[in-house]
Design a protein around this motif. Structure first.
Motif, PDB file in Angstrom:
ATOM      1  N   MET A 340       0.865  -1.183   0.000  1.00  0.00           N
ATOM      2  CA  MET A 340       0.000   0.000   0.000  1.00  0.00           C
ATOM      3  C   MET A 340       0.896   1.226   0.000  1.00  0.00           C
ATOM      4  O   MET A 340       1.831   1.321   0.802  1.00  0.00           O
ATOM      5  N   TRP A 341       0.595   2.159  -0.901  1.00  0.00           N
ATOM      6  CA  TRP A 341       1.379   3.389  -1.009  1.00  0.00           C
ATOM      7  C   TRP A 341       0.581   4.554  -0.463  1.00  0.00           C
ATOM      8  O   TRP A 341      -0.592   4.738  -0.785  1.00  0.00           O
ATOM      9  N   THR A 388      -1.214 -10.643   0.653  1.00  0.00           N
ATOM     10  CA  THR A 388      -1.046 -10.314  -0.765  1.00  0.00           C
ATOM     11  C   THR A 388      -2.357  -9.942  -1.437  1.00  0.00           C
ATOM     12  O   THR A 388      -2.353  -9.332  -2.493  1.00  0.00           O
ATOM     13  N   HIS A 389      -3.468 -10.301  -0.844  1.00  0.00           N
ATOM     14  CA  HIS A 389      -4.778  -9.973  -1.414  1.00  0.00           C
ATOM     15  C   HIS A 389      -5.724  -9.611  -0.277  1.00  0.00           C
ATOM     16  O   HIS A 389      -5.777 -10.310   0.722  1.00  0.00           O
ATOM     17  N   GLY A 390      -6.429  -8.487  -0.433  1.00  0.00           N
ATOM     18  CA  GLY A 390      -7.311  -8.020   0.640  1.00  0.00           C
ATOM     19  C   GLY A 390      -6.588  -7.123   1.625  1.00  0.00           C
ATOM     20  O   GLY A 390      -7.011  -6.978   2.778  1.00  0.00           O
ATOM     21  N   THR A 391      -5.489  -6.492   1.163  1.00  0.00           N
ATOM     22  CA  THR A 391      -4.682  -5.656   2.064  1.00  0.00           C
ATOM     23  C   THR A 391      -5.477  -4.498   2.638  1.00  0.00           C
ATOM     24  O   THR A 391      -5.335  -4.153   3.813  1.00  0.00           O
ATOM     25  N   PHE A 392      -6.319  -3.870   1.805  1.00  0.00           N
ATOM     26  CA  PHE A 392      -7.101  -2.729   2.278  1.00  0.00           C
ATOM     27  C   PHE A 392      -8.122  -3.149   3.338  1.00  0.00           C
ATOM     28  O   PHE A 392      -8.433  -2.391   4.256  1.00  0.00           O
ATOM     29  N   LEU A 487      -7.155   1.442 -18.530  1.00  0.00           N
ATOM     30  CA  LEU A 487      -6.213   0.852 -17.583  1.00  0.00           C
ATOM     31  C   LEU A 487      -5.152  -0.001 -18.256  1.00  0.00           C
ATOM     32  O   LEU A 487      -4.391  -0.698 -17.578  1.00  0.00           O
ATOM     33  N   SER A 488      -5.060   0.075 -19.595  1.00  0.00           N
ATOM     34  CA  SER A 488      -4.066  -0.719 -20.313  1.00  0.00           C
ATOM     35  C   SER A 488      -2.666  -0.343 -19.853  1.00  0.00           C
ATOM     36  O   SER A 488      -2.328   0.831 -19.759  1.00  0.00           O
ATOM     37  N   GLY A 489      -1.869  -1.351 -19.586  1.00  0.00           N
ATOM     38  CA  GLY A 489      -0.487  -1.118 -19.201  1.00  0.00           C
ATOM     39  C   GLY A 489      -0.287  -0.803 -17.736  1.00  0.00           C
ATOM     40  O   GLY A 489       0.840  -0.576 -17.299  1.00  0.00           O
ATOM     41  N   MET A 490      -1.371  -0.788 -16.942  1.00  0.00           N
ATOM     42  CA  MET A 490      -1.242  -0.483 -15.511  1.00  0.00           C
ATOM     43  C   MET A 490      -1.062  -1.769 -14.707  1.00  0.00           C
ATOM     44  O   MET A 490      -1.627  -2.810 -15.040  1.00  0.00           O
ATOM     45  N   GLY A 491      -0.273  -1.685 -13.644  1.00  0.00           N
ATOM     46  CA  GLY A 491      -0.055  -2.817 -12.767  1.00  0.00           C
ATOM     47  C   GLY A 491      -1.208  -3.034 -11.805  1.00  0.00           C
ATOM     48  O   GLY A 491      -2.112  -2.195 -11.687  1.00  0.00           O
ATOM     49  N   THR A 496      -5.585  -1.280  -8.149  1.00  0.00           N
ATOM     50  CA  THR A 496      -6.223  -1.399  -6.829  1.00  0.00           C
ATOM     51  C   THR A 496      -6.562  -0.024  -6.262  1.00  0.00           C
ATOM     52  O   THR A 496      -7.660   0.198  -5.741  1.00  0.00           O
ATOM     53  N   HIS A 497      -5.614   0.914  -6.358  1.00  0.00           N
ATOM     54  CA  HIS A 497      -5.874   2.273  -5.870  1.00  0.00           C
ATOM     55  C   HIS A 497      -7.035   2.920  -6.628  1.00  0.00           C
ATOM     56  O   HIS A 497      -7.890   3.577  -6.035  1.00  0.00           O
ATOM     57  N   LEU A 498      -7.063   2.715  -7.939  1.00  0.00           N
ATOM     58  CA  LEU A 498      -8.135   3.309  -8.744  1.00  0.00           C
ATOM     59  C   LEU A 498      -9.477   2.675  -8.406  1.00  0.00           C
ATOM     60  O   LEU A 498     -10.485   3.374  -8.216  1.00  0.00           O
ATOM     61  N   ASN A 499      -9.514   1.353  -8.326  1.00  0.00           N
ATOM     62  CA  ASN A 499     -10.776   0.656  -8.028  1.00  0.00           C
ATOM     63  C   ASN A 499     -11.285   1.003  -6.634  1.00  0.00           C
ATOM     64  O   ASN A 499     -12.497   1.106  -6.413  1.00  0.00           O
ATOM     65  N   LYS A 500     -10.358   1.197  -5.682  1.00  0.00           N
ATOM     66  CA  LYS A 500     -10.774   1.581  -4.333  1.00  0.00           C
ATOM     67  C   LYS A 500     -11.377   2.987  -4.357  1.00  0.00           C
ATOM     68  O   LYS A 500     -12.353   3.270  -3.645  1.00  0.00           O
ATOM     69  N   SER A 501     -10.826   3.863  -5.177  1.00  0.00           N
ATOM     70  CA  SER A 501     -11.370   5.217  -5.303  1.00  0.00           C
ATOM     71  C   SER A 501     -12.793   5.166  -5.845  1.00  0.00           C
ATOM     72  O   SER A 501     -13.696   5.847  -5.338  1.00  0.00           O
ATOM     73  N   ILE A 502     -12.995   4.348  -6.884  1.00  0.00           N
ATOM     74  CA  ILE A 502     -14.338   4.208  -7.473  1.00  0.00           C
ATOM     75  C   ILE A 502     -15.309   3.628  -6.448  1.00  0.00           C
ATOM     76  O   ILE A 502     -16.458   4.068  -6.333  1.00  0.00           O
ATOM     77  N   GLU A 503     -14.837   2.649  -5.679  1.00  0.00           N
ATOM     78  CA  GLU A 503     -15.692   2.024  -4.649  1.00  0.00           C
ATOM     79  C   GLU A 503     -16.138   3.051  -3.602  1.00  0.00           C
ATOM     80  O   GLU A 503     -17.309   3.071  -3.194  1.00  0.00           O
TER      81      GLU A 503
END
Length: 585
Positions: A340-341, A388-392, A487-491, A496-503
């Motif tokens: 998490m950054w 590794t998954h579900g960190t937030f 989101l092409s080319g994004m890691g 995850t940061h973007l999807n969390k923002s949308i959520e």
């Protein structure tokens, strides 16, 4: 006899007193020692702010109320650790892995991300050869195919009209003044008129008002630079034409990876468009200049573009065998989803016990990135188990329990007050000066992401005004922009940061209740600020501001275009509470 009885009774009484004294005095000493031991470990808390923990009684540093003894912990956890239920782990689909147990890179290859670019060596600028006005433009869009000799534009040129008049006049002097005649013809040739064009003007005896511009090369229009009806100067570009028979595949290599590359290395390239195909090439160029903003260097390979398979702008991935075979032998890599950054820190969650769902936050120092793996330079050791998954979700559980988390940096002195214990833990596990690794955001994403700032700022202002209805409107507008981003080319971590923002935005739109909206605004900002901090540039300077009393006194941030503090978490109640913690230029 009576005297003997009395003496015996007195002796028994004295013996009893002595024994009692010894027994009770020893118990008293033990009790005193036990009380001192309890006192050494007794913590004091505030009934209104349970996150406050102090080693001695006193006043709450937030509200001033008297501290009360905290209940002794029976779970045996340290102040930074917290427990989750197995049911919660299952519902949140939380996955963990042991560091160092991932599959190693046995073929010693380095993976780089990049994109297809136009081969600038084959790019030609089609320019006007004389001053004039574009009467007709025959190329209208990028990607249009042109052939050598094809008509590109028609231009009206007053000075070319005058030069033709000179030519027609010099024809009558051709015999007497051949040098003058030849000079006029050469003048027209300098403007790229052919001998046939000049001869036609002579034979017709008429001045031609509009002159054509022909393509000097064959290829694809990469940029239209002229506009029909506009005036152009001699040498001014009308269009750029590129030959796409060959293209460049350009990749970004981190500063620490440069020793692993040299010209002539074989490169295996894959694309998102043709995932089952591999294209072979070699390193043809290594940029001698380091990009100071991204700390990367461009590695280039020239590829043959048969059947126009490669399109400029297409995302590609390269695998290159490293020169140094010991490149990754001693490096630790974890999935990017584990990290998490925040504005200044990079965080992971450690599973403290293998057989129990007990977790603890850890700050780490990041290194280079390979595909969806990130190097951990410090903060983790081989054998430790991380989320590794579900960190937030784990981070949210930490926040609810008042533990050290992504949004609550300082637990030592404020949360516990025991410098001997927690100060040692902080020095061991964290480093507040550790820099955050910059996200890898494609240029197209960065450009389109900036479109959210006007609606985001309106959302923030609506919360400042405590207008729940307007908050919903602006949250929906911001969410709609984010959902349309490519989101092409994004890691995975960036996604995850973007999807969390949308959520979070979606949660804000679902309920016109200010407290609920502000709670989700806290987490929204942790993600939006992290993305915004990784943008290469902004049109206007923005300010990251923070209120230490928001989010139940854990602190919460937001973005503003003004230096003036206008708090969205409290509105008029505490409008000026906060300070600027960062500036995005």
């Amino acid at each position: 006899m009576n005297k003997n009885v009395i003496l015996f009774s007195l002796a028994s009484l004295l013996a009893g007193v002595l024994i009692g004294y010894l027994i009770f005095n020893t118990s008293s000493l033990n009790l005193h020692e036990n009380m001192e031991h309890i006192a050494d470990h007794q913590l004091w808390t505030c009934s209104m702010h349970p996150q406050i923990m102090q080693p001695e009684p006193g006043d709450c540093p937030i509200c001033g109320m008297d501290l009360i003894p905290a209940e002794a912990k029976a779970d045996g956890l340290s102040p930074e650790q917290f427990r989750m239920t197995n049911n919660a782990l299952a519902l949140a689909n939380i996955h963990t892995m042991v560091v160092g147990n991932s599959q190693e890179n046995t073929d010693n290859t380095v993976s780089l991300s990049g994109k297809i670019a136009i081969n600038q060596e084959t790019e030609a600028v089609q320019a006007s050869h004389f001053d004039g006005r574009i009467e007709r433009l025959n190329i209208n869009y990028e990607g249009q195919e042109v052939k050598k000799g094809q008509l590109l534009a028609t231009i009206y040129s007053p000075e070319l009209v005058a030069a033709q008049q000179e030519l027609l006049t010099s024809i009558s002097l051709k015999e007497s003044q051949p040098q003058l005649y030849q000079a006029v013809r050469n003048k027209l040739k300098l403007w790229k008129l052919s001998d046939n064009q000049i001869s036609r003007i002579e034979s017709s005896g008429k001045v031609q008002t509009n002159f054509p511009i022909y393509a000097t090369v064959s290829g694809t229009v990469s940029e239209v630079m002229g506009i029909e009806g506009n005036y152009v100067k001699k040498g001014q570009p009308i269009a750029k034409v590129s030959n796409l028979n060959t293209v460049w595949a350009e990749f970004d290599a981190y500063e620490g990876q440069l020793s692993q590359f040299k010209k002539g290395q074989q490169v295996s390239i894959t694309t998102n468009a043709y995932p089952n195909k591999k294209f072979e090439g070699e390193v043809s160029f290594i940029d001698p200049v380091l990009n100071s903003s991204t700390r990367t260097v461009t590695i280039r390979s020239t590829l043959k573009n048969q059947n126009n398979i490669f399109k400029p702008g297409m995302f590609v991935t390269a695998k290159i065998k490293a020169v140094n075979k010991s490149l990754d032998q001693k490096k630790l890599y974890v999935p990017s989803t584990a990290v998490m950054w925040t504005g200044k820190r990079s965080l992971v969650y450690i599973k403290v016990k293998a057989d129990e769902p007990i977790f603890e936050m850890r700050e780490v120092l990041l290194g280079s990135r390979k595909d969806e793996q990130i190097e951990i330079k410090s903060g983790l050791s081989v054998g430790e188990e991380i989320v590794t998954h579900g960190t937030f979700t784990v981070d949210a559980a930490a926040q609810l329990q008042g533990k050290k988390s992504m949004m609550n940096k300082t637990v030592s002195k404020t949360m516990i007050g025991n410098e001997r214990y927690l100060g040692m833990q902080e020095s061991k596990n964290s480093n507040s000066s550790i820099p955050m690794m910059k996200m890898e955001l494609p240029e197209a994403f960065q450009r389109d992401f900036k479109a959210i700032f006007p609606t985001y700022l309106n959302l923030k202002d609506a919360l400042v005004a405590s207008d729940a209805k307007l908050t919903v409107t602006n949250a929906k507008a911001t969410m709609d922009i984010l959902k349309k981003l490519d989101l092409s080319g994004m890691g995975s971590m960036e996604k995850t940061h973007l999807n969390k923002s949308i959520e979070m935005l979606e949660a804000i739109t679902q309920k016109e209740e200010l407290e609920n909206q502000r709670n989700h605004f806290v987490i929204l900002n942790e993600n939006v600020v992290a993305i915004a901090s990784s943008l290469n540039s902004l049109e206007d300077t923005l300010y990251v501001q923070q209120c230490p009393m928001a989010n139940n006194n854990k602190g919460a941030k937001w973005i503003s275009k003004d230096t003036e503090i206008r708090n969205p978490y409290f509105g008029e109640a505490m409008l000026k509470c906060g300070s600027i913690i960062n500036m995005l230029k």
